[in-house]
Design a protein around this motif. Sequence first.
Motif, PDB file in Angstrom:
ATOM      1  N   GLU A  74     122.247  18.943  -7.513  1.00  0.00           N
ATOM      2  CA  GLU A  74     121.369  18.947  -6.347  1.00  0.00           C
ATOM      3  C   GLU A  74     120.184  18.011  -6.564  1.00  0.00           C
ATOM      4  O   GLU A  74     119.757  17.318  -5.638  1.00  0.00           O
ATOM      5  N   LYS A  78     119.378  15.026  -3.977  1.00  0.00           N
ATOM      6  CA  LYS A  78     118.135  15.056  -3.197  1.00  0.00           C
ATOM      7  C   LYS A  78     117.186  13.932  -3.573  1.00  0.00           C
ATOM      8  O   LYS A  78     116.431  13.451  -2.719  1.00  0.00           O
ATOM      9  N   ARG A 111     126.127  13.991  -1.518  1.00  0.00           N
ATOM     10  CA  ARG A 111     125.899  15.423  -1.294  1.00  0.00           C
ATOM     11  C   ARG A 111     126.271  16.209  -2.541  1.00  0.00           C
ATOM     12  O   ARG A 111     127.100  15.775  -3.334  1.00  0.00           O
ATOM     13  N   SER A 112     125.608  17.345  -2.701  1.00  0.00           N
ATOM     14  CA  SER A 112     125.916  18.208  -3.840  1.00  0.00           C
ATOM     15  C   SER A 112     126.729  19.406  -3.357  1.00  0.00           C
ATOM     16  O   SER A 112     126.571  19.868  -2.230  1.00  0.00           O
TER      17      SER A 112
END
Length: 133
Positions: A74, A78, A111-112
């Motif tokens: 994440e 991000k 994306r995670s």
Amino acid sequence: MKLVVHVDGGARGNPGPAAVGVVVSTPEGEVVERRAETIGEATNNVAEYRALLLGLERARALGATEVEVVNDSELVAKQVGGEYRVKHAAMRPLHAAALEALGGFEAWRVRSVPRAQNADADALVNAALDAAT
């Protein structure tokens, strides 16, 4: 051409022996390449960025003009997406390199996902680390 790139990086110890894993597939799920490499001693976050960079390199070499990167970090997702600042000075060059590499695509997304949804790339990391010991 769009490719989906699952990437993972890991270190045994933090820092410790580290490796990266990349699985490149079509949007329909057909795997076109798997790659794993040890990267020497690194932290987990460095390994995650190095996996991202390798995945982008492989997607470009395979002719991708659009890329969807899937990882289980994440933090990296991000930071690259601009939601988090890159506070650690040693991470800034990797972050900049990732943004530069992503800029070479017509469209991109990072994306995670939970680790279980990134199992193939994770398995490549562990296999590379197991083979190195």
